[in-house]
Motif scaffolding. Structure first.
Motif, PDB file in Angstrom:
ATOM      1  N   ARG A 148       0.861  -1.191   0.000  1.00  0.00           N
ATOM      2  CA  ARG A 148       0.000   0.000   0.000  1.00  0.00           C
ATOM      3  C   ARG A 148       0.898   1.242   0.000  1.00  0.00           C
ATOM      4  NH1 ARG A 148      -4.131   0.360   4.445  1.00  0.00           N
ATOM      5  NH2 ARG A 148      -2.282   0.193   5.768  1.00  0.00           N
ATOM      6  N   VAL A 149       0.878   1.970  -1.102  1.00  0.00           N
ATOM      7  CA  VAL A 149       1.801   3.092  -1.325  1.00  0.00           C
ATOM      8  C   VAL A 149       1.051   4.414  -1.282  1.00  0.00           C
ATOM      9  CG1 VAL A 149       3.456   4.105  -2.947  1.00  0.00           C
ATOM     10  CG2 VAL A 149       3.248   1.610  -2.762  1.00  0.00           C
ATOM     11  N   CYS A 150       1.641   5.410  -0.587  1.00  0.00           N
ATOM     12  CA  CYS A 150       1.130   6.780  -0.603  1.00  0.00           C
ATOM     13  C   CYS A 150       1.888   7.530  -1.688  1.00  0.00           C
ATOM     14  CB  CYS A 150       1.383   7.485   0.729  1.00  0.00           C
ATOM     15  SG  CYS A 150       1.299   6.446   2.197  1.00  0.00           S
ATOM     16  N   ALA A 151       1.190   8.197  -2.606  1.00  0.00           N
ATOM     17  CA  ALA A 151       1.896   8.842  -3.718  1.00  0.00           C
ATOM     18  C   ALA A 151       1.086   9.969  -4.326  1.00  0.00           C
ATOM     19  CB  ALA A 151       2.224   7.807  -4.796  1.00  0.00           C
ATOM     20  N   ASP A 152       1.806  10.868  -4.986  1.00  0.00           N
ATOM     21  CA  ASP A 152       1.207  11.960  -5.744  1.00  0.00           C
ATOM     22  C   ASP A 152       0.801  11.415  -7.117  1.00  0.00           C
ATOM     23  OD1 ASP A 152       0.954  14.283  -7.502  1.00  0.00           O
ATOM     24  OD2 ASP A 152       1.928  15.427  -5.918  1.00  0.00           O
ATOM     25  N   PRO A 153      -0.414  11.694  -7.582  1.00  0.00           N
ATOM     26  CA  PRO A 153      -0.882  11.117  -8.850  1.00  0.00           C
ATOM     27  C   PRO A 153      -0.311  11.771 -10.097  1.00  0.00           C
ATOM     28  CG  PRO A 153      -2.564  12.556  -7.966  1.00  0.00           C
ATOM     29  CD  PRO A 153      -1.484  12.460  -6.912  1.00  0.00           C
ATOM     30  N   SER A 154       0.398  12.921  -9.939  1.00  0.00           N
ATOM     31  CA  SER A 154       0.913  13.624 -11.113  1.00  0.00           C
ATOM     32  C   SER A 154       2.217  14.327 -10.750  1.00  0.00           C
ATOM     33  CB  SER A 154      -0.116  14.647 -11.620  1.00  0.00           C
ATOM     34  OG  SER A 154       0.365  15.326 -12.761  1.00  0.00           O
ATOM     35  N   ASN A 155       3.278  13.556 -10.611  1.00  0.00           N
ATOM     36  CA  ASN A 155       4.543  14.101 -10.128  1.00  0.00           C
ATOM     37  C   ASN A 155       5.717  13.395 -10.801  1.00  0.00           C
ATOM     38  OD1 ASN A 155       6.266  15.696  -8.607  1.00  0.00           O
ATOM     39  ND2 ASN A 155       6.125  14.426  -6.780  1.00  0.00           N
ATOM     40  N   MET A 156       5.739  13.415 -12.118  1.00  0.00           N
ATOM     41  CA  MET A 156       6.847  12.809 -12.849  1.00  0.00           C
ATOM     42  C   MET A 156       8.131  13.613 -12.617  1.00  0.00           C
ATOM     43  SD  MET A 156       6.025  10.005 -14.326  1.00  0.00           S
ATOM     44  CE  MET A 156       7.185   9.722 -15.668  1.00  0.00           C
ATOM     45  N   PRO A 157       9.282  12.923 -12.536  1.00  0.00           N
ATOM     46  CA  PRO A 157       9.491  11.502 -12.850  1.00  0.00           C
ATOM     47  C   PRO A 157       9.315  10.561 -11.666  1.00  0.00           C
ATOM     48  CG  PRO A 157      11.597  12.522 -12.427  1.00  0.00           C
ATOM     49  CD  PRO A 157      10.571  13.620 -12.301  1.00  0.00           C
ATOM     50  N   PHE A 158       8.785  11.066 -10.540  1.00  0.00           N
ATOM     51  CA  PHE A 158       8.680  10.248  -9.338  1.00  0.00           C
ATOM     52  C   PHE A 158       7.504   9.278  -9.403  1.00  0.00           C
ATOM     53  CE2 PHE A 158      10.431  14.455  -8.369  1.00  0.00           C
ATOM     54  CZ  PHE A 158      11.712  14.098  -7.987  1.00  0.00           C
TER      55      PHE A 158
ATOM     56  N   ASP B 202       3.241   8.698 -10.903  1.00  0.00           N
ATOM     57  CA  ASP B 202       2.170   9.130 -11.792  1.00  0.00           C
ATOM     58  C   ASP B 202       1.064   8.084 -11.712  1.00  0.00           C
ATOM     59  OD1 ASP B 202       1.495  11.092 -14.148  1.00  0.00           O
ATOM     60  OD2 ASP B 202       0.960   9.097 -14.849  1.00  0.00           O
ATOM     61  N   GLU B 203      -0.152   8.543 -11.835  1.00  0.00           N
ATOM     62  CA  GLU B 203      -1.304   7.636 -11.733  1.00  0.00           C
ATOM     63  C   GLU B 203      -1.265   6.537 -12.790  1.00  0.00           C
ATOM     64  OE1 GLU B 203      -5.958   8.297 -10.402  1.00  0.00           O
ATOM     65  OE2 GLU B 203      -4.848   9.893 -11.440  1.00  0.00           O
ATOM     66  N   SER B 204      -0.569   6.802 -13.889  1.00  0.00           N
ATOM     67  CA  SER B 204      -0.440   5.801 -14.943  1.00  0.00           C
ATOM     68  C   SER B 204       0.628   4.756 -14.627  1.00  0.00           C
ATOM     69  CB  SER B 204      -0.095   6.480 -16.267  1.00  0.00           C
ATOM     70  OG  SER B 204       1.182   7.104 -16.187  1.00  0.00           O
ATOM     71  N   GLY B 205       1.398   4.986 -13.562  1.00  0.00           N
ATOM     72  CA  GLY B 205       2.433   4.023 -13.173  1.00  0.00           C
ATOM     73  C   GLY B 205       3.746   4.195 -13.900  1.00  0.00           C
ATOM     74  N   GLU B 206       3.983   5.369 -14.495  1.00  0.00           N
ATOM     75  CA  GLU B 206       5.163   5.572 -15.329  1.00  0.00           C
ATOM     76  C   GLU B 206       6.377   6.119 -14.588  1.00  0.00           C
ATOM     77  OE1 GLU B 206       5.404   4.585 -18.541  1.00  0.00           O
ATOM     78  OE2 GLU B 206       3.452   3.706 -18.132  1.00  0.00           O
ATOM     79  N   GLY B 207       6.242   6.542 -13.342  1.00  0.00           N
ATOM     80  CA  GLY B 207       7.351   7.133 -12.616  1.00  0.00           C
ATOM     81  C   GLY B 207       8.349   6.113 -12.098  1.00  0.00           C
ATOM     82  N   PHE B 208       9.557   6.584 -11.739  1.00  0.00           N
ATOM     83  CA  PHE B 208      10.552   5.613 -11.260  1.00  0.00           C
ATOM     84  C   PHE B 208      10.190   5.087  -9.872  1.00  0.00           C
ATOM     85  CE2 PHE B 208      12.967   9.626 -10.123  1.00  0.00           C
ATOM     86  CZ  PHE B 208      13.101   9.430  -8.756  1.00  0.00           C
ATOM     87  N   GLU B 209       9.460   5.870  -9.075  1.00  0.00           N
ATOM     88  CA  GLU B 209       9.018   5.325  -7.792  1.00  0.00           C
ATOM     89  C   GLU B 209       7.907   4.301  -7.976  1.00  0.00           C
ATOM     90  OE1 GLU B 209       8.177   8.509  -5.082  1.00  0.00           O
ATOM     91  OE2 GLU B 209      10.254   9.203  -5.050  1.00  0.00           O
ATOM     92  N   ASN B 210       7.124   4.425  -9.039  1.00  0.00           N
ATOM     93  CA  ASN B 210       6.167   3.362  -9.374  1.00  0.00           C
ATOM     94  C   ASN B 210       6.903   2.063  -9.670  1.00  0.00           C
ATOM     95  OD1 ASN B 210       4.680   5.995 -10.961  1.00  0.00           O
ATOM     96  ND2 ASN B 210       3.430   4.838  -9.523  1.00  0.00           N
TER      97      ASN B 210
END
Length: 288
Positions: free
Chosen positions: A47-57, A59-67
């Motif tokens: 269960r991850v807490c994250a910002d939905p629009s904060n590239m490159p960290f 993103d809601e699409s799962g494209e960030g490096f933290e994703n």
């Protein structure tokens, strides 16, 4: 980015954003299950807490490096999947997510921030100077370099490099970019700075390295990304980045430290693929 101060540069403060759900510990225990030593950590889902629009960290699409790192952590800790609690990276982020027991981990947090319990650091990076190669600034490694005198340098308002630029008398010709940008509706400030540099609006840019490295790579231009590790005075430029967990979750922290220790090369590979300028403890670049 990274930590609250680093990440706030890409979000606008949403003072009215509140989580309406109040979840009690007993309800969470039934829904998530108790982990080791009675810790309220879901044993089956990361269960991850994250910002939905904060590239490159993230993103809601799962494209960030933290994703991508979250997927790795889930695999290595035996979780079946990753589930996100999305919340903008603004004041109240930790209180409304991790501390509210709505998730069990924040993938990137600066070491030493007292809002969370830090794991061991899984990468170290710094603010960086970006400029076009072959444009007269080749070899510049510090803000104090005389070659920068009179140049128009982009800097984000309120970030550490600004004080160094002021001491070097560079603010008179600087272009200051806003600290808060709502990236749901506008491009990242790092992306805008690089576009301005390529268009000749500014001669160089100073930005948090993971953001600058990512957008420099994405631009396809031949840009230098120089970590500011040789500054002799002024503000701190280098940060160790950890994963953040609740202070009570000691076993969970130890499990994550094992993941970091046993999978550092794979972690580095993910970060490098996103253009993140990695540094070892002697400020030497990590390239593989």
């Amino acid at each position: 980015m990274t930590s609250m101060p680093l990440r706030k540069m890409v979000r606008v403060t949403l003072a009215t954003a509140l989580l309406s759900a109040t979840v009690t510990a007993s309800a969470l225990a039934q829904g998530a299950g108790l982990g080791a030593a009675g810790e309220l950590v879901d044993p089956d889902i990361l269960r991850v807490c994250a910002d939905p629009s904060n590239m490159p960290f993230t993103d809601e699409s799962g494209e960030g490096f933290e994703n991508k790192l979250a997927e790795l952590v889930a695999e290595k800790t035996g979780r079946k999947s990753v589930a996100y609690t999305w919340f903008p990276m603004v004041v109240g982020f930790v209180r409304n997510t991790l501390r509210a027991n709505r998730c069990d981990i924040i993938m990137g947090f600066a070491q030493g921030d007292e809002l969370v319990q830090n794991t061991n650091a899984y990468y170290r990076s710094s603010y960086a100077l970006l400029y076009k190669k072959g444009g007269g600034l080749d070899g510049v490694e510090t803000i104090e370099d005389p070659k920068l005198a009179g140049k128009r340098i982009g800097v984000v308002q309120g970030t550490p490099p600004g004080s160094n630029m002021a001491k070097a008398n560079l603010m008179k010709t600087a272009k200051v970019y806003p600290l808060m940008v709502d990236t749901r509706f506008a491009p990242s400030v790092a992306e805008v700075m690089i576009k301005d540099m390529l268009a000749g609006v500014i001669d160089a840019a100073v930005v948090w390295g993971p953001m600058g490295g990512y957008y420099a790579k994405k631009s396809g231009a031949d840009l230098a990304v120089v970590p500011l590790v040789k500054e002799k005075t002024g503000s701190r430029m280098t940060y160790r980045i950890t994963m953040g967990v609740r202070p009570s979750d000691q076993e969970w922290k130890r499990a994550l430290n094992r993941v970091i220790r046993e999978n550092q090369k794979e972690i580095n590979d993910i970060l490098i693929s996103f253009g993140v300028p990695l540094l070892d403890e002697q400020d030497r670049p990590i390239t593989q």
